[in-house]
Write a protein that holds these residues in place. Sequence first.
Motif, PDB file in Angstrom:
ATOM      1  N   ALA A 172       0.816  -1.271   0.133  1.00 13.88           N
ATOM      2  CA  ALA A 172      -0.091  -0.040   0.020  1.00 13.88           C
ATOM      3  C   ALA A 172       0.863   1.323  -0.157  1.00 13.88           C
ATOM      4  O   ALA A 172       0.492   2.224  -0.551  1.00 13.88           O
ATOM      5  CB  ALA A 172      -0.947  -0.035   1.458  1.00 13.88           C
ATOM      6  N   MET A 177      -0.813   4.780   0.057  1.00  5.54           N
ATOM      7  CA  MET A 177      -2.110   4.596   0.670  1.00  5.54           C
ATOM      8  C   MET A 177      -1.961   3.744   2.066  1.00  5.54           C
ATOM      9  O   MET A 177      -0.957   3.205   2.128  1.00  5.54           O
ATOM     10  CB  MET A 177      -3.198   3.445  -0.281  1.00  5.54           C
ATOM     11  CG  MET A 177      -3.426   3.951  -1.441  1.00  5.54           C
ATOM     12  SD  MET A 177      -4.650   2.866  -2.326  1.00  5.54           S
ATOM     13  CE  MET A 177      -4.563   3.567  -4.054  1.00  5.54           C
ATOM     14  N   THR A 181      -7.105   1.300   3.664  1.00  9.94           N
ATOM     15  CA  THR A 181      -7.531   1.895   2.252  1.00  9.94           C
ATOM     16  C   THR A 181      -7.460   0.953   0.937  1.00  9.94           C
ATOM     17  O   THR A 181      -8.201   0.669   0.196  1.00  9.94           O
ATOM     18  CB  THR A 181      -7.133   3.174   2.007  1.00  9.94           C
ATOM     19  OG1 THR A 181      -7.469   4.121   2.901  1.00  9.94           O
ATOM     20  CG2 THR A 181      -7.721   3.778   0.514  1.00  9.94           C
ATOM     21  N   PHE A 182      -5.938   0.262   1.209  1.00  6.14           N
ATOM     22  CA  PHE A 182      -5.875  -0.550   0.073  1.00  6.14           C
ATOM     23  C   PHE A 182      -6.464  -1.811   0.233  1.00  6.14           C
ATOM     24  O   PHE A 182      -7.176  -2.334  -0.823  1.00  6.14           O
ATOM     25  CB  PHE A 182      -4.198  -0.996   0.317  1.00  6.14           C
ATOM     26  CG  PHE A 182      -3.623  -1.023  -1.045  1.00  6.14           C
ATOM     27  CD1 PHE A 182      -3.475  -0.162  -1.891  1.00  6.14           C
ATOM     28  CD2 PHE A 182      -3.234  -2.393  -1.283  1.00  6.14           C
ATOM     29  CE1 PHE A 182      -2.740  -0.622  -3.194  1.00  6.14           C
ATOM     30  CE2 PHE A 182      -2.315  -2.778  -2.331  1.00  6.14           C
ATOM     31  CZ  PHE A 182      -2.230  -1.994  -3.442  1.00  6.14           C
TER      32      PHE A 182
END
Length: 259
Positions: A172, A177, A181-182
């Motif tokens: 990520a 990120m 979120t990833f």
Amino acid sequence: MELKILNINGQLLTDSREVASMIGKRHDHLLADIRKYQTVLCSQDFGSEQFFLNSTYLDSRNNEQPCFLLTKKGCDMVANKLTGEKGIIFTATYVTKFEEMERQLINLNQPSYKIEDPIKRAEKWIVEQKEKQQLKLQNAQKEQIINELQPKATYYDLVLQNKSLLSISKIAKDYGMSARTFNKLLHELGVQFRQGDCWLLYQRYADKGYTQSKTHTIDSEKSKMHTYWTQKGRLFIYELLKNRKGILPIIERENQQVG
């Protein structure tokens, strides 16, 4: 002398560190002995997992170290190599402890609907539901591990073979990120799903060799599975994000800006 017996998914096991302490043997020497036993068992088509299960623990520096979980049969094998008072005491201790846990399991396995007391029946029902949820998670984890161990072999796979594994947070970071979120992005793209507190691959990706899972011992009764990505998995993510979302790693974005 004390010997902790663990109930892991209904299987009674004890830690090789406990055994080494009881019999007055260095843990690394006991591990070497157990590995020899495994080699012989496997050479004769005996399933060594009936005796010894590979495991790990975190040492005082938070580094992962190897250990084994021994079944009652595994304790038998270790005890058979011992002589003198230590061997007698160890044998008497583990036989007694396993029998005590077996009796407890029988009581614990009594279904809730057979309990007359309404409060105890409700308490047991709650425990049963939690166990069912945990079993569902463990079965999903086991299925992922089995699929990971049986990837489809191709020349492409051989080219990409690399023992270096990466956590999702490291991949990520390549894209700027957070891991949360990833993981959510990979879920939206149909790559993985969440089971409990663990992310697992959907079946169509599970046998591609994209991930490898490791189980870490938290304490004497708990363990947690972590999913790591292989280099092949990292390349898969790269192609997926580029083709489906137009998302590139930071380094390629910077190269485009320079160009």
